[in-house]
Scaffold this motif. Structure first.
Motif, PDB file in Angstrom:
ATOM      1  N   MET A 178       0.805  -1.169   0.241  1.00 30.09           N
ATOM      2  CA  MET A 178       0.171  -0.202  -0.054  1.00 30.09           C
ATOM      3  C   MET A 178       0.847   1.121  -0.090  1.00 30.09           C
ATOM      4  O   MET A 178       1.804   1.353   0.909  1.00 30.09           O
ATOM      5  CB  MET A 178      -1.078   0.137   1.074  1.00 30.09           C
ATOM      6  N   THR A 179       0.468   2.342  -0.828  1.00 30.58           N
ATOM      7  CA  THR A 179       1.200   3.462  -0.768  1.00 30.58           C
ATOM      8  C   THR A 179       0.070   4.553  -0.756  1.00 30.58           C
ATOM      9  O   THR A 179      -1.214   4.375  -1.340  1.00 30.58           O
ATOM     10  CB  THR A 179       2.155   3.619  -2.233  1.00 30.58           C
ATOM     11  N   ALA A 180       0.543   5.738  -0.614  1.00 26.05           N
ATOM     12  CA  ALA A 180      -0.028   6.935  -0.378  1.00 26.05           C
ATOM     13  C   ALA A 180       0.759   8.189  -0.518  1.00 26.05           C
ATOM     14  O   ALA A 180       1.692   8.274  -0.117  1.00 26.05           O
ATOM     15  CB  ALA A 180      -0.665   7.161   1.179  1.00 26.05           C
ATOM     16  N   ASP A 181       0.356   8.925  -1.728  1.00 24.91           N
ATOM     17  CA  ASP A 181       1.129  10.225  -2.398  1.00 24.91           C
ATOM     18  C   ASP A 181       0.304  11.486  -2.008  1.00 24.91           C
ATOM     19  O   ASP A 181      -0.805  11.378  -2.343  1.00 24.91           O
ATOM     20  CB  ASP A 181       1.425   9.731  -3.758  1.00 24.91           C
ATOM     21  N   ASN A 186       4.270   4.197   2.707  1.00 24.89           N
ATOM     22  CA  ASN A 186       5.022   3.129   1.752  1.00 24.89           C
ATOM     23  C   ASN A 186       4.939   1.758   2.744  1.00 24.89           C
ATOM     24  O   ASN A 186       5.803   1.756   3.520  1.00 24.89           O
ATOM     25  CB  ASN A 186       6.057   3.188   1.276  1.00 24.89           C
ATOM     26  N   GLN A 187       3.776   1.066   2.721  1.00 25.11           N
ATOM     27  CA  GLN A 187       3.719  -0.238   3.614  1.00 25.11           C
ATOM     28  C   GLN A 187       3.425  -1.576   2.838  1.00 25.11           C
ATOM     29  O   GLN A 187       2.784  -1.660   1.674  1.00 25.11           O
ATOM     30  CB  GLN A 187       2.425   0.153   4.350  1.00 25.11           C
ATOM     31  N   LYS A 188       4.129  -2.546   3.536  1.00 24.26           N
ATOM     32  CA  LYS A 188       4.006  -3.906   2.881  1.00 24.26           C
ATOM     33  C   LYS A 188       3.710  -4.952   3.974  1.00 24.26           C
ATOM     34  O   LYS A 188       4.217  -4.823   4.976  1.00 24.26           O
ATOM     35  CB  LYS A 188       5.304  -4.402   2.305  1.00 24.26           C
ATOM     36  N   GLY A 218      -4.655  -6.528   7.688  1.00 23.95           N
ATOM     37  CA  GLY A 218      -4.173  -5.579   8.287  1.00 23.95           C
ATOM     38  C   GLY A 218      -4.448  -4.267   8.601  1.00 23.95           C
ATOM     39  O   GLY A 218      -5.467  -3.949   8.218  1.00 23.95           O
ATOM     40  N   LYS A 219      -3.664  -3.346   9.032  1.00 23.43           N
ATOM     41  CA  LYS A 219      -3.992  -1.880   9.142  1.00 23.43           C
ATOM     42  C   LYS A 219      -3.185  -1.048   8.583  1.00 23.43           C
ATOM     43  O   LYS A 219      -1.862  -1.422   8.360  1.00 23.43           O
ATOM     44  CB  LYS A 219      -4.169  -1.853  10.959  1.00 23.43           C
ATOM     45  N   PHE A 220      -3.546   0.067   8.400  1.00 23.03           N
ATOM     46  CA  PHE A 220      -2.282   1.146   7.794  1.00 23.03           C
ATOM     47  C   PHE A 220      -2.941   2.537   8.444  1.00 23.03           C
ATOM     48  O   PHE A 220      -4.005   2.918   8.852  1.00 23.03           O
ATOM     49  CB  PHE A 220      -2.646   1.070   6.424  1.00 23.03           C
ATOM     50  N   SER A 221      -2.007   3.508   8.420  1.00 19.29           N
ATOM     51  CA  SER A 221      -2.244   4.756   8.648  1.00 19.29           C
ATOM     52  C   SER A 221      -1.454   5.881   8.258  1.00 19.29           C
ATOM     53  O   SER A 221      -0.197   5.375   7.799  1.00 19.29           O
ATOM     54  CB  SER A 221      -2.249   4.928  10.385  1.00 19.29           C
ATOM     55  N   PHE A 222      -1.521   7.018   7.781  1.00 16.10           N
ATOM     56  CA  PHE A 222      -0.743   8.032   7.506  1.00 16.10           C
ATOM     57  C   PHE A 222      -1.464   9.468   7.648  1.00 16.10           C
ATOM     58  O   PHE A 222      -2.658   9.445   8.201  1.00 16.10           O
ATOM     59  CB  PHE A 222      -0.409   7.925   5.977  1.00 16.10           C
ATOM     60  N   THR A 223      -0.529  10.391   7.721  1.00 16.39           N
ATOM     61  CA  THR A 223      -0.890  11.959   7.814  1.00 16.39           C
ATOM     62  C   THR A 223      -1.171  12.456   6.591  1.00 16.39           C
ATOM     63  O   THR A 223       0.288  12.489   5.894  1.00 16.39           O
ATOM     64  CB  THR A 223      -0.246  12.517   8.892  1.00 16.39           C
ATOM     65  N   ALA A 224      -1.863  13.132   6.427  1.00 13.61           N
ATOM     66  CA  ALA A 224      -2.128  14.096   4.998  1.00 13.61           C
ATOM     67  C   ALA A 224      -1.046  15.171   5.259  1.00 13.61           C
ATOM     68  O   ALA A 224      -1.187  16.256   6.183  1.00 13.61           O
ATOM     69  CB  ALA A 224      -3.550  14.447   4.833  1.00 13.61           C
ATOM     70  N   GLY A 225      -0.230  15.388   4.237  1.00 14.16           N
ATOM     71  CA  GLY A 225       0.712  16.381   4.147  1.00 14.16           C
ATOM     72  C   GLY A 225      -0.067  17.802   3.866  1.00 14.16           C
ATOM     73  O   GLY A 225       0.633  18.713   4.619  1.00 14.16           O
ATOM     74  N   GLN A 256      -1.871  -3.025  -4.004  1.00 13.24           N
ATOM     75  CA  GLN A 256      -1.524  -4.229  -4.867  1.00 13.24           C
ATOM     76  C   GLN A 256      -1.406  -5.540  -4.091  1.00 13.24           C
ATOM     77  O   GLN A 256      -0.946  -5.565  -3.016  1.00 13.24           O
ATOM     78  CB  GLN A 256      -0.059  -3.824  -5.458  1.00 13.24           C
ATOM     79  N   ALA A 257      -1.957  -6.528  -4.756  1.00 11.69           N
ATOM     80  CA  ALA A 257      -1.852  -7.832  -4.069  1.00 11.69           C
ATOM     81  C   ALA A 257      -0.921  -8.850  -5.110  1.00 11.69           C
ATOM     82  O   ALA A 257      -0.964  -8.859  -6.057  1.00 11.69           O
ATOM     83  CB  ALA A 257      -3.151  -8.147  -3.974  1.00 11.69           C
TER      84      ALA A 257
END
Length: 219
Positions: free
Chosen positions: A71-74, A84-86, A91-98, A108-109
């Motif tokens: 998983m990626t977030a741009d 940028n997570q594998k 599972g879980k994911f998290s990020f902060t909007a820049g 992507q699987a």
């Protein structure tokens, strides 16, 4: 009037849909799927994902632990990758909007190895995204901790005051008991002294009367 109400309802629906969205789509091994998400600046994005592979023999989607998810977030405005997570098949994911604006989130699987179980299978990808409040770097948590610490200090000060007051009261009680005991002892001594004085006076009076009667030859 009805048109305005309908427009307002549509706006509210879109707003709530952006704050908490859930979707699912289908991928093949190695295929990447991207979508855009409009995010406010500094807001914290969290989510969960789950993958299930179509098993032809069972005619249903089942979990496959061999699946790897990338998983990626741009941040499109700043052209900066914020995630940028594998991970595993779920599972879980998290990020902060820049910055405020569109962010591209891609998933992507991939199978465990080429020609493996996932080589020609279809994967159902379920994705739930939640947009929380702006990430303040933990300042709100620190402020809460400071507030709790201040309350604890106030309570400790009040406890110390109570302890000091109780100690003072105990000292006063001891002083009062000592004074009461001293007064009791003095009362007893004074009572004995009074009895001695009364006895002496009675003896003197009797002796004086006897001598008086003897002098008058009445006895």
């Amino acid at each position: 009037m009805l048109r305005s109400v309908a427009s307002l309802a549509l706006v509210l629906f879109v707003l709530f849909a952006n704050l908490a969205s859930g979707l699912h789509f289908y991928l093949r091994d190695g295929e990447q799927q991207c979508f855009l998400e409009e995010l406010p600046q500094g807001f914290f994005v969290t989510g969960t994902y789950k993958t299930e592979e179509w098993r032809e023999t069972d005619k249903r989607y089942v979990e496959n632990p061999a699946i790897t998810v990338i998983m990626t977030a741009d941040d499109n405005a700043a052209t900066h990758r914020v995630m940028n997570q594998k991970g595993s098949h779920q599972g879980k994911f998290s990020f902060t909007a820049g910055s405020a604006g569109e962010h591209t989130i891609c998933v992507q699987a991939q199978g465990a190895q080429a020609g493996g179980w996932l080589s020609s299978s279809v994967v159902k990808f379920t994705l739930d995204i939640s947009i929380g409040e702006a990430d303040d770097g933990g300042r709100s948590a620190i402020e809460k901790i400071k507030d709790i610490s201040l309350k604890i200090k106030v309570l400790n000060a009040q406890l110390e005051e109570i302890k000091t007051e109780q100690k003072y009261q105990r000292e006063r009680e001891l002083e009062f008991d000592a004074a009461t005991s001293s007064i009791k002892r003095r009362v007893i001594y004074w009572a004995f002294i009074q009895l001695g004085i009364v006895g002496a006076v009675c003896y003197w009076q009797l002796h004086h009367l006897r001598r008086f009667f003897e002098a008058k030859k009445l006895v």
